[in-house]
Design an enzyme around this catalytic site. Structure first.
Site, PDB file in Angstrom:
ATOM      1  CG  HIS A 267      -1.777   1.201   1.391  1.00 14.69           C
ATOM      2  ND1 HIS A 267      -3.100   1.213   1.028  1.00 14.69           N
ATOM      3  CD2 HIS A 267      -1.515   2.450   1.851  1.00 14.69           C
ATOM      4  CE1 HIS A 267      -3.618   2.409   1.267  1.00 14.69           C
ATOM      5  NE2 HIS A 267      -2.671   3.191   1.768  1.00 14.69           N
ATOM      6  CD  GLU A 268       1.492   3.589   3.734  1.00 13.91           C
ATOM      7  OE1 GLU A 268       1.690   4.668   3.155  1.00 13.91           O
ATOM      8  OE2 GLU A 268       0.444   3.341   4.363  1.00 13.91           O
ATOM      9  CG  HIS A 271       0.318   6.265  -0.543  1.00 18.38           C
ATOM     10  ND1 HIS A 271      -0.649   7.093  -1.060  1.00 18.38           N
ATOM     11  CD2 HIS A 271      -0.285   5.576   0.460  1.00 18.38           C
ATOM     12  CE1 HIS A 271      -1.788   6.908  -0.392  1.00 18.38           C
ATOM     13  NE2 HIS A 271      -1.594   5.991   0.526  1.00 18.38           N
TER      14      HIS A 271
HETATM   15 MG    MG Z   1      -3.022   5.391   2.184  1.00 14.25          MG
END
Ligand code: MG
Length: 499
Positions: A267-268, A271
């Protein structure tokens, strides 16, 4: 960077010290969450607020505001130049409208409220936190009034997190999304779907050092260049970009349920990739980095869920997992896949699966809208929360820590933030659908561990532009879409019901 327009060049020169302060604030924020000794909190708090004040002084400096004003005058600006002016003008306008006393009151209440929230959550006693929540809401209502709005006070706050987002947009989104997701969830639960069967794999303890190696191996597989990127550990994973060439993520290790650690990492990383693939020419300008929180979240959720929980990806990383997590050796690839995709209506948002996740957000959205529409008082929130959990997810929290006290956002004054999570999920599904058309057989690429086509597609369509375009404009230009929930519902239906 140099532009055609001399005024823009002056703006960019004057912006450099502001960028540098933001750089320092970001680094301090990262340090606070990772390595800072706990006793440094007070000093860090002081340094942080002083740097913020310096930043504000520079931004609202007469000459600088004058430059931005003159660049706004009709004339020929490129898209990039217009983007620079748009971002700065938004920031200046907001800072001018919000009086210093309110900013100070908010930052003070943030510290007090957050402390009270922590204690209240530990004791699972909402009443301990209620006076602070009330105070923060009062401050936020005043801020909304100062910023101004056309229809709903909540619009003023939504716009601070997602440019031009309104209650009207979100009523449409959740009006279409919530009942359809509820229906899918009911079908899954009622039919005793294999997705709803809890896996044993989440129960056994793992070796943290080994799962850390596993996470790094996954980052290597996803082609992260450690020269511009690093990963550390924190309780709540996050991404912090100091600039375009120093982007940092954190992950979490709880000791059991290893998928949480892997999913947080991916997830990160999603980003981080948004910042890492932004065009280098935008470095040290107001338009470096992502277009909005929702667009940013679309990147993290695309990698975490649409790629990371897909059958070819789970197959790809299965050998890596088996190497580091010994008890997975007894599990088949199918069992591993179902473990990653287990659906369970439950209390806690951050642990929610991709089917139920947005129902949690729907509830927070409803509550925030009612708070700022003066339809719900602070003392009524816990019961309303629990009622809606029961109606939407079929589970009723029996204590405040399972319900209203679980998230840190309100104590930090982040009203209007939650909806961007759902918008991110919706956009991730739009991206997947469009990508499938352009990159035929991209699942095959995933299976082979070839992520170049996907990374490049994302770079060209989204990442390289930084925040030159507002999110609604970017979505419309690139995908001819808005925050349309249809793609997400279809994605969930196809994946979980096979229809
Ligand atoms: Mg997030």
């Amino acid at each position: 960077m140099r532009c055609e327009n001399p005024v823009i060049n002056q703006i960019l020169d004057a912006y450099k010290p502001m960028w540098s302060l933001s750089h320092a604030i970001a680094l301090m924020g990262w340090d606070f969450e990772t390595y800072m000794p706990r006793k440094g909190t007070e000093e860090r708090g002081l340094a942080n607020s002083q740097l913020h004040m310096l930043h504000k002084d520079l931004l609202l400096n007469k000459d600088f505001v004058g430059l931005v004003e003159s660049a706004k005058k009709p004339g020929s600006l490129s898209d990039l130049e217009r983007g620079i002016v748009r971002i700065l003008d938004r920031e200046i306008t907001k800072q001018i409208k919000i009086p210093k006393e309110l900013t100070e009151a908010e930052s003070l209440e943030r510290i007090r409220g957050n402390m009270a929230w922590r204690q209240a959550r530990e004791k699972s006693d909402f009443m301990m936190y209620a006076p602070h929540l009330k105070k923060m809401i009062e401050i936020k209502k005043q801020i909304a009034d100062k910023i101004g709005y056309e229809k709903h006070p909540y619009d003023a706050l939504l716009d601070t997190f997602e440019e031009e987002l309104t209650v009207n947009d979100l009523d449409k989104v959740f009006g279409a999304l919530t009942p359809r997701i509820q229906k899918i969830l009911k079908k899954l639960v009622d039919s005793g779907s294999p997705y709803c069967k809890e896996s044993k794999l989440g129960k056994s303890k793992y070796d943290i050092q080994k799962v850390d190696e596993l996470n790094h191996a996954i980052l290597t597989l996803l082609q992260f260049n450690m020269g511009r990127f690093r990963m550390d550990v924190s309780t709540h994973p996050f991404t912090e970009a100091m600039g375009l060439n120093d982007v940092r993520i954190t992950t979490r290790y709880e000791g059991t349920d290893f998928k949480k650690s892997i999913s947080s990492t991916i997830h990160e990383a999603g980003h981080a990739l948004y910042n890492l693939q932004c065009d280098q020419s935008l470095s040290v300008t107001p338009v470096e980095g992502g277009s909005s929180l929702a667009l940013h979240e679309s990147q993290s959720r695309f990698w975490e869920n649409i790629v990371g929980r897909s059958p070819p990806f789970v197959q790809l990383i299965a050998p890596l997992i088996r190497k580091q997590v010994s008890f997975v050796n007894q599990a088949t690839d199918d069992e591993l896949y179902l473990y990653f995709n287990n659906v369970k209506p439950d209390y806690i948002r951050v642990d929610a699966d991709e089917v139920t996740y947005n129902l949690h957000i729907a509830i927070r959205y409803e509550i925030e809208k009612k708070i700022f529409g003066d339809e719900l008082s602070v003392s009524e929130i816990p019961e309303f929360w629990n009622d809606r959990m029961e109606q939407l997810l079929g589970v009723r929290p029996t204590k405040d820590s399972q319900g209203v006290l679980q998230d840190t956002h309100w104590s930090n004054g982040l009203f209007g933030y939650f909806p961007t999570y759902t918008l991110g999920n919706l956009v991730s599904a739009i991206i997947a659908s469009k990508m499938r058309k352009d990159l035929e057989g991209y699942e095959e690429d995933i299976k082979r561990g070839n992520f170049n086509p996907i990374r490049e597609w994302l770079r060209l369509k989204i990442h390289q532009q930084g925040s030159v375009y507002a999110p609604k404009v970017l979505l419309n230009n690139t995908f001819n879409e808005g925050y349309n929930p249809d793609y997400f519902v279809t994605y969930i239906e196809t994946k979980y019901l096979g229809s």
